[in-house]
Design a protein around this motif. Structure first.
Motif, PDB file in Angstrom:
ATOM      1  N   ARG A   1       0.029  -1.454   0.075  1.00 49.60           N
ATOM      2  CA  ARG A   1       0.133  -0.100  -0.525  1.00 49.60           C
ATOM      3  C   ARG A   1       1.302   1.170  -0.161  1.00 49.60           C
ATOM      4  O   ARG A   1       0.537   2.614   0.475  1.00 49.60           O
ATOM      5  N   ASP A   2       2.207   0.963  -0.310  1.00 48.77           N
ATOM      6  CA  ASP A   2       2.797   2.572   0.180  1.00 48.77           C
ATOM      7  C   ASP A   2       3.670   2.386  -1.426  1.00 48.77           C
ATOM      8  O   ASP A   2       4.932   1.609  -1.944  1.00 48.77           O
ATOM      9  N   GLU A   3       3.360   3.337  -2.621  1.00 51.84           N
ATOM     10  CA  GLU A   3       3.317   3.157  -3.781  1.00 51.84           C
ATOM     11  C   GLU A   3       5.237   4.033  -4.039  1.00 51.84           C
ATOM     12  O   GLU A   3       5.746   3.364  -4.832  1.00 51.84           O
ATOM     13  N   MET A   4       5.015   4.968  -3.114  1.00 50.14           N
ATOM     14  CA  MET A   4       6.541   5.228  -3.078  1.00 50.14           C
ATOM     15  C   MET A   4       7.672   4.673  -2.490  1.00 50.14           C
ATOM     16  O   MET A   4       9.183   3.882  -3.261  1.00 50.14           O
ATOM     17  N   SER A   5       7.461   3.593  -1.944  1.00 55.16           N
ATOM     18  CA  SER A   5       8.686   2.459  -1.424  1.00 55.16           C
ATOM     19  C   SER A   5       8.935   1.401  -2.397  1.00 55.16           C
ATOM     20  O   SER A   5       9.586   0.946  -2.222  1.00 55.16           O
ATOM     21  N   LYS A   6       7.484   1.135  -3.186  1.00 55.81           N
ATOM     22  CA  LYS A   6       7.577  -0.176  -3.957  1.00 55.81           C
ATOM     23  C   LYS A   6       8.926   0.293  -5.397  1.00 55.81           C
ATOM     24  O   LYS A   6       9.625  -0.056  -5.356  1.00 55.81           O
ATOM     25  N   ALA A   7       7.924   1.716  -5.685  1.00 58.12           N
ATOM     26  CA  ALA A   7       9.292   2.255  -6.649  1.00 58.12           C
ATOM     27  C   ALA A   7      10.676   2.484  -6.442  1.00 58.12           C
ATOM     28  O   ALA A   7      11.650   2.400  -7.034  1.00 58.12           O
ATOM     29  N   ARG A   8      10.746   2.696  -4.165  1.00 61.90           N
ATOM     30  CA  ARG A   8      12.111   2.876  -3.739  1.00 61.90           C
ATOM     31  C   ARG A   8      12.436   1.336  -4.705  1.00 61.90           C
ATOM     32  O   ARG A   8      14.055   1.788  -4.571  1.00 61.90           O
ATOM     33  N   VAL A   9      12.694   1.021  -3.984  1.00 62.20           N
ATOM     34  CA  VAL A   9      12.536  -0.595  -3.304  1.00 62.20           C
ATOM     35  C   VAL A   9      13.424  -1.675  -4.804  1.00 62.20           C
ATOM     36  O   VAL A   9      14.671  -1.743  -5.159  1.00 62.20           O
ATOM     37  N   ILE A  10      12.501  -1.026  -5.900  1.00 62.69           N
ATOM     38  CA  ILE A  10      12.837  -1.437  -7.218  1.00 62.69           C
ATOM     39  C   ILE A  10      13.810  -0.227  -7.917  1.00 62.69           C
ATOM     40  O   ILE A  10      14.712  -1.372  -8.195  1.00 62.69           O
ATOM     41  N   PHE A  11      14.305   0.708  -7.919  1.00 64.66           N
ATOM     42  CA  PHE A  11      15.355   1.626  -8.184  1.00 64.66           C
ATOM     43  C   PHE A  11      16.666   1.175  -7.111  1.00 64.66           C
ATOM     44  O   PHE A  11      17.355   0.800  -7.626  1.00 64.66           O
TER      45      PHE A  11
END
Length: 893
Positions: free
Chosen positions: A108-118
């Protein structure tokens, strides 16, 4: 922003969902980061509903919030650590499986999802997977494919985002990579890719490739380094290019107004996420700004394009600095190896100065050519000890600057007063600019002390003379009344000099740092060619003493004193403690040596007030040094004060004071005679005040004694027959238990003929001094008259050029005024001329543009139904230039 415009056009289309009144002003101007940011903020202020497709997906729209407002890296430390510690056993699984592992806890945390992938992608060192067998479709297989094709970074990122249920879009376009020169057209057949991703209902830009790796290894290509920040040229060999795998935070959620300076989409300008999109032609022309430019919060103030022209042989580049922040700058200047240069040295033609939260970089080109300027900067407050590249410019010089010479060396790099001067506890009072012009070779520079403990050292040098050769052409002192440090300079020859100010205080442990550098330029040598004394650190005035003794000059405002009459000079001091002093008076000779003057200073004490009477047998510059110790204490006499005395006329009938001996104490005083030399066979009245003496006598060379009588005022008096040539001694008897007389003062008895001969020499020196002074005054008067005459000519020539409205005459007139260093006195006229030159240059450019208009373009303009106000005004100006009457340009219904 539904309507698309061809990216190859000069001016982008105005979006359909934005009114002309809203953003028209931003489309007229050439883009800068601040302009693009303002346009996005203005768009965001309209609070428009989020544009979505029928399926509910978010359409592209300008981003009005910054990266800093939505992402703080320190808050995602755990995410970054988790991404970096993924077990390699999962690399045999599919990319989807790995993505689920990475993002499962952040559903439920879009910022963390994008961050962990990057961050996972950015931590992969692809060199570690060269010889490993991988199954098709596995994570390892994808990483090996990535090693062969770096452009695959964005495709992997897009796949992983889709697996993580993030709305994402692959963007293809052109980039300003390391091998693309400023102003060059990108390879239109070679596209790069990056991504747009939706995070919390906002589109954000990410470049996974540039965020995960970069190239090292310098390749100078066609360029030759000619000036490495004032240190001359260096040979830069081509280095082997290597890929380094490391995370670059710049390319995660990069703000659109920054991203557009390195990336431009090819298909749809909406992908720029800018309310004021940029065309490809603008992208090519835009200033070449690097990430550090934005990290340091710098601003473009003047030149918005990367290719510049120095039409008059010089160029001035201005960079804005955030208020209250300290930045340090260095530069490198290159020239194309295709230019043919014969016998021209090209280093040290650049001045960098900080002032009013701006950095000014001015370059004078001694030859024509194609140049590349690199500017580097660092934050001096965060401990960064190296400067990063912030911007580059290509500069074409078609005409060399007239009469320029290399500036003197400067190990501080920047010129003028800047943030480091303020940090040292000093503020400039008299000179805010780096360049100080003078016509008479004399300069006074003042600094306000904001730190009471700060002190300075100085050095002066030129391209022809070292600081040791010029150390006696500059002194400094502290003006305690105004809490200012004053530096006085006498320049011995016409030309340019560098004055360096080094500062230190009680916390720097005796270490001094160069905090301010000026370029001093003079047309004439100083009329006063007398050098300053050879002083400790070039300092005059009060000298700090560990004994707590401190001297303050009461009788004069400055320790540099000009003596223009023929009498004695009287100096009055106040000391912090009751003390006794000894003095040293030396005459500075032009060959650099000193001539010691004996018995020409007489001290009179009254509590803590000390009065010195000084006589001068010759013209010239003297140094008076005072050494003192507290009254009644043993030990040495520390140096406490230095005066520089400039004597233009010697003292009339200058004879020395009597010689003093150990028993002559500070509370003693001689009323008469006050000259050491006395005539033979003369009756001379003696009067002296000597406390605690039992008897006082005058004894001649034959031991003949004349006893003095103590009168009611406690003054000892006597009339003494000088007799034959020899010595007279004023002697005192102090102890009842002893018959010993101690010598207090001594006099020389001289034959009348010899005395008259001495006085005649003195008179001759006075007469010569008077004649010299008269000639100097006449010469100075003639010079000032000639200068006034020439000044009026420069002024009239400038007025005539302004009236003529001729670009060439205006440029020539301004150039003469600058070369003759009278800009300050003609500032208003010079500014008027400069503004007129700008206007005429603009009109000249418009004329050339108008002459290039073809029939098709004119018909298109004629049929323009409702032009924006800016376009309308341009067309009116065009018609006026072409000769139409103003009335015919009025709008009619």
């Amino acid at each position: 922003m539904g309507q698309e415009s061809s990216i190859l056009e000069d001016v982008p289309n105005l979006p359909n969902d934005v009114t002309e009144i809203d953003l028209q002003e931003y489309f007229i101007q050439f883009p800068t980061p601040s302009l693009l940011r303002e346009a996005n903020q203005k768009y965001g202020n309209r609070k428009l509903p989020l544009p979505r497709t029928n399926e509910g997906e978010l359409l592209l729209y300008p981003v009005s919030t910054s990266k800093a407002s939505v992402f703080v890296q320190s808050e995602y430390t755990d995410v970054d650590l988790f991404a970096a510690q993924v077990d390699r056993k999962y690399y045999t699984q599919t990319l989807e499986t790995l993505t689920t592992l990475l993002t499962n806890k952040y559903r439920r945390d879009e910022m963390s999802k994008a961050r962990v992938i990057f961050r996972w992608l950015a931590t992969q060192d692809l060199n570690q997977f060269n010889d490993v067998t991988a199954n098709d479709g596995s994570v390892l297989w994808n990483l090996q494919k990535l090693k062969k094709n770096p452009g695959y970074y964005s495709e992997i990122f897009v796949q992983m985002c889709r697996f993580a249920d993030l709305q994402v879009r692959l963007i293809k376009g052109y980039t300003k990579h390391a091998h693309l020169e400023p102003g060059d057209i990108p390879d239109l057949d070679n596209l790069n890719s990056w991504v747009g991703v939706v995070i919390n209902n906002e589109w954000r830009l990410i470049d996974p490739h540039w965020g995960s790796s970069h190239m090292i290894g310098e390749d100078p290509g066609e360029w030759i380094l000619i000036d490495d920040n004032g240190e001359g040229g260096k040979t830069i060999d081509k280095q082997t290019q290597q890929t380094v795998y490391s995370c670059n935070e710049v390319y995660f959620l990069t703000d659109p107004e920054q991203f557009i300076y390195s990336h431009i989409p090819v298909d749809d300008e909406d992908m720029q996420l800018l309310a004021r999109p940029v065309t490809l032609r603008e992208f090519i022309k835009m200033a070449y700004l690097k990430p550090a430019f934005f990290d340091l919060d710098l601003r473009l103030l003047e030149h918005r394009k990367c290719v510049l022209h120095a039409s008059e042989g010089n160029i001035d580049i201005q960079i804005g600095i955030p208020l209250g922040k300290r930045r340090s700058f260095v530069y490198r200047l290159w020239i194309s190896n295709q230019e043919k240069i014969k016998g021209v040295k090209l280093e040290r033609f650049c001045i960098m100065q900080q002032k009013n939260n701006k950095m000014f970089c001015k370059i004078y080109f001694p030859t024509v050519g194609k140049f590349r300027l690199e500017l580097f900067a660092r934050d001096t407050e965060d401990g960064m000890n190296y400067a990063q590249l912030v911007c580059q410019f290509i500069i074409h010089c078609d005409k060399p600057a007239e009469g320029v010479k290399p500036f003197p060396e400067n190990n501080r790099r920047e010129w003028g007063p800047g943030p480091d001067l303020e940090a040292a506890g000093l503020l400039p009072v008299t000179h805010q600019e780096a360049l100080i012009d003078t016509t008479d070779g004399t300069i006074e520079v003042r600094f306000k002390k904001t730190d009471e403990t700060v002190n300075i050292l100085h050095n002066l040098h030129s391209n022809n003379k070292t600081k040791d050769q010029l150390k006696r052409n500059v002194v400094h002192y502290t003006d305690h009344k105004n809490q200012e440090i004053v530096t006085l300079i006498n320049l011995p020859d016409p030309g340019d000099y560098a004055l360096n100010i080094l500062a230190g205080n009680e916390t720097t442990n005796g270490k001094y740092k160069n905090v301010c550098s000026y370029i001093l330029s003079t047309e004439n040598a100083a009329s006063d060619q007398d050098i300053f004394p050879d002083l400790d650190n070039g300092q005059i005035g009060s000298v700090e003493s560990q004994s707590g003794l401190y001297f303050r000059l009461l009788s004069h405002d400055s320790p540099l004193i000009i003596c223009q009459d023929m009498g004695e000079l009287e100096l009055v001091f106040e000391s912090s403690l009751r003390c006794e002093t000894i003095t040293s008076l030396t005459l500075q000779l032009n060959n650099g040596s000193e001539k010691k003057m004996e018995n020409l200073v007489w001290a009179k004490y009254k509590d803590k007030i000390i009065t010195y009477r000084i006589r001068f047998p010759e013209c010239g510059r003297y140094a008076l040094k005072i050494f003192a110790k507290e009254l009644g204490t043993d030990g040495s006499y520390p140096h406490v004060y230095t005066c520089v005395l400039h004597v233009t006329v010697p003292t009339e009938n200058c004879l020395p004071f009597p010689s003093t001996f150990l028993q002559w104490k500070p509370d003693c005083d001689i009323l008469e005679p006050t000259v050491k030399v006395l005539p033979t066979d003369s009756k001379i009245k003696f009067a002296a005040y000597v406390p605690n003496v039992l008897h006082l006598s005058v004894i001649d060379s034959n031991n003949k004694c004349t006893t003095m009588v103590n009168d009611k005022d406690n003054i000892w008096r006597a009339e003494v027959d000088t007799g034959n040539p020899g010595q007279l001694k004023l002697s005192g008897h102090f102890e009842k238990t002893s018959d010993t007389f101690n010598t207090l003062l001594s006099y020389t008895v001289m034959s009348d003929s010899k005395l008259q001969l001495e006085l005649k020499k003195q008179q001759q020196m006075q007469d010569e001094a008077k004649v010299k002074r008269k000639l100097q005054k006449e010469k100075k008067k003639d010079k000032e008259k000639e200068q006034r005459k020439m000044f009026e000519k420069y002024k009239q020539d400038l007025k005539d050029a302004i009236r003529s409205r001729d670009r060439i005459k205006l440029r020539d007139a301004v150039r003469v005024v600058k070369r003759k260093k009278v800009v300050g006195r003609l500032w208003n006229l010079v500014e008027e001329a400069r503004q007129m030159i700008k206007t005429l240059n603009r009109i000249h450019k418009l004329n050339r543009t108008i002459l290039k208009l073809d029939r098709r373009t004119m018909l298109e303009i004629k049929n323009y139904p409702n032009p924006p106000q800016g376009v309308h005004e341009v067309m009116i100006a065009t018609l006026l230039i072409l000769g139409y009457w103003e009335k015919t340009t009025e709008v009619t219904d």
